[in-house]
Write a protein that holds these residues in place. Sequence first.
Motif, PDB file in Angstrom:
ATOM      1  N   LEU A 106      21.690 -22.577 -16.508  1.00 46.87           N
ATOM      2  CA  LEU A 106      21.009 -23.387 -15.496  1.00 46.87           C
ATOM      3  C   LEU A 106      19.510 -23.105 -15.524  1.00 46.87           C
ATOM      4  O   LEU A 106      19.097 -21.952 -15.547  1.00 46.87           O
ATOM      5  CB  LEU A 106      21.541 -23.074 -14.097  1.00 46.87           C
ATOM      6  CG  LEU A 106      23.041 -23.277 -13.843  1.00 46.87           C
ATOM      7  CD1 LEU A 106      23.380 -22.834 -12.424  1.00 46.87           C
ATOM      8  CD2 LEU A 106      23.434 -24.723 -14.061  1.00 46.87           C
ATOM      9  N   PHE A 149      23.347 -25.395  -7.094  1.00 45.48           N
ATOM     10  CA  PHE A 149      23.608 -24.951  -8.466  1.00 45.48           C
ATOM     11  C   PHE A 149      25.106 -24.930  -8.759  1.00 45.48           C
ATOM     12  O   PHE A 149      25.537 -25.250  -9.875  1.00 45.48           O
ATOM     13  CB  PHE A 149      23.024 -23.552  -8.691  1.00 45.48           C
ATOM     14  CG  PHE A 149      21.524 -23.476  -8.631  1.00 45.48           C
ATOM     15  CD1 PHE A 149      20.733 -24.613  -8.619  1.00 45.48           C
ATOM     16  CD2 PHE A 149      20.876 -22.238  -8.577  1.00 45.48           C
ATOM     17  CE1 PHE A 149      19.352 -24.534  -8.568  1.00 45.48           C
ATOM     18  CE2 PHE A 149      19.501 -22.141  -8.527  1.00 45.48           C
ATOM     19  CZ  PHE A 149      18.735 -23.298  -8.519  1.00 45.48           C
ATOM     20  N   SER A 207      21.885 -18.349 -14.535  1.00 46.67           N
ATOM     21  CA  SER A 207      20.898 -19.141 -13.801  1.00 46.67           C
ATOM     22  C   SER A 207      19.516 -18.495 -13.805  1.00 46.67           C
ATOM     23  O   SER A 207      19.370 -17.318 -13.468  1.00 46.67           O
ATOM     24  CB  SER A 207      21.363 -19.324 -12.350  1.00 46.67           C
ATOM     25  OG  SER A 207      20.370 -19.983 -11.585  1.00 46.67           O
TER      26      SER A 207
END
Length: 416
Positions: A38, A106, A129
């Motif tokens: 991410l 997310f 992430s």
Amino acid sequence: MERIYLISKAALICFDGHINLIWGERQLEGQTSYVVGLMSGTSLDGVDAALVKISDAQDYLQIDLVNYLSVPYSRELKEQLGELCIPELARIENISAMNMYLAEVFSEVTLTVIQQAGLTPSDILLVSSHGQTIFHQPDPIKIEGTDIISTLQIGDIAVLAERTGITAVGDFRTRDMAVGGSGAPLVPYADHMLYAKENYGRVLVNIGGISNITVLSKGAIAANVIAYDTGPGNMIIDAFVSWATAGRESFDRDGDIARRGMVDERWLDKLLDHPYFEQNYPKSTGREMFGVGFARKLWQEAESLYINQVDRIATVTALTAKTIAKEILTHGKTAYVKEVLISGGGRNNQTLFNSIQEYLPKDISVVGIEEYGMVADAKEAVIFALLGYQCFKKRTNNLPSATGASKEVVMGKIAW
């Protein structure tokens, strides 16, 4: 699927499978894992998710891009995040709440990119992430006589792990800073492995809210890689477009507005006098220097100079292009640079892309990174999947030559 091959501690790379002719498929047999990366950048546009398959055999990694998804932030969320990036406006309770809420966002994106690929969360080894940076302070301040540098990315990985049911990795930058690094840039770790060439030099340019470059000299080894932020990327352009269109547009689509304008060369020369552009590398910057406050100052300055709004956008687009080109030229001869690869959201601004080429000599070609099999907008998400995987495997994943760190470390924290 886009295929990327990495060779640990080396720089022989291929995207299209031809490397099999050299190494053979048998050397890529081994553990295979799915990882979601991410990336949410300084433009505050949204979150990019890359689902990759990583095959790990001894010193060899093979990465296949299985699915890519980009989800924009709502206008309201983007405005709220923008306020959190301004110290005078940010409130502790809002930072704390947004840290948790972004993790929810997310998580939804992660589950969606997995579902679209026909997989389930139980198929995924981990989600990695970058988080959303709201503050980055690479220059030290004194606290009780101690020099302190800091950074803050939000989007809590414990929430991410709980909502997805997948092990989550995040908060990469702080470990590099703990050993004297600036916590940025992190992407050059993979740039070196993916794109270094034996017979000529390359520069990788990523244009997000801030622009950064990775200089890979001819036959570059990891210790010789140079990487740093050149200055503003899309950040000032986006602000100007929003003001010029009364909020109807948030970016200059395809560079159409800048293409219609004329660059005010006198004002551009003045903008180029900013001390950051004369500062030696390694260096990094962010919204703290080139954010909305700086953009507002430039907008008002342009009004006082009677520069029309379209020409303002053309001029700040030229500012991004020229500062990138200036830094490329700094290394052009010593690194034997023959090619520049552009990625990030700025790749889609054709006026910006063309201007970079115009500011460089003809013997240096400028191409989009998609020419080598990488989706331009997906690159950083793919690389954060790699960084998270290396953390999970307890392998070092920073590049001291780029960040200024005193040693290689394992960046990232894990929420099981």
